[in-house]
Design an enzyme around this catalytic site. Sequence first.
Site, PDB file in Angstrom:
ATOM      1  CG  HIS A  82      -1.886   1.125   1.271  1.00  0.00           C
ATOM      2  ND1 HIS A  82      -3.190   1.006   0.858  1.00  0.00           N
ATOM      3  CD2 HIS A  82      -1.744   2.419   1.679  1.00  0.00           C
ATOM      4  CE1 HIS A  82      -3.813   2.169   1.014  1.00  0.00           C
ATOM      5  NE2 HIS A  82      -2.948   3.037   1.513  1.00  0.00           N
ATOM      6  CD  GLU A  83       1.590   3.790   3.616  1.00  0.00           C
ATOM      7  OE1 GLU A  83       2.020   4.831   3.072  1.00  0.00           O
ATOM      8  OE2 GLU A  83       0.474   3.716   4.140  1.00  0.00           O
ATOM      9  CG  HIS A 104       0.233   5.846  -1.053  1.00  0.00           C
ATOM     10  ND1 HIS A 104      -0.880   6.120  -1.814  1.00  0.00           N
ATOM     11  CD2 HIS A 104      -0.237   5.374   0.135  1.00  0.00           C
ATOM     12  CE1 HIS A 104      -1.973   5.832  -1.127  1.00  0.00           C
ATOM     13  NE2 HIS A 104      -1.609   5.365   0.060  1.00  0.00           N
TER      14      HIS A 104
END
Length: 218
Positions: free
Chosen positions: A24-25, A28
């Site tokens: 997820h990170e 980004h």
Amino acid sequence: MDFTGIFRQIIISAPAILIAIVFHELAHGWVAYKLGDSTAKLSGRLTLNPLSHIDPFGTIIMPLMLIILTSGQWVFGYAKPVPVNPYNFKNPRAGMALCAAGGPAANLLVAIVSTVLLKWILLPFMGVIPDFIFNPTVLILKSTILINIVLAAFNLIPIPPLDGGRILMGILPLRYSEFMERIEPYGSLIVILLIVTGLTKIFVLPLVKFFYSILSLF
């Protein structure tokens, strides 16, 4: 309290949580980098090394507390936010919206890959692979699918600083975007209130069902 069951749930959930938050990170930061912002890269966040993304409370303490308090029925966590400088984008608003969308998109992709591994690679070898390897792997993959789907759906709640709120801030007319920017400092409190009252289910559950319908295609 069933400590054996709780310990078993921790063993199953820990890899799934780490996979979910790391991708997820990373997503980004990767989207930001592709759009011209090197902040995440220079901060050492474009990596699959979990140690670079772990938040002591959100990644370790909170999931353990939830496992214990809910007897393994509810597990959730988060990582350190990836630093992004929108002023490095050609279009800051659109860039932030794309960066925000990258996290949930990565979780959905991980869920799809896990579904393919489970359905098309692992399950056909049931009875061939020893149970002590087969059974834990199946449970971990199922947990990975569920946690990634829930994390994606939860983060799409349209309240900043969650990803859904940042996506809206990037696509709404400027005056509405500015309004959402003003409520962002209170966003975390609003989200906590929604969780406590159970109102998050109104938004999250339909999305979870929708994402599972996508997984059914695989």
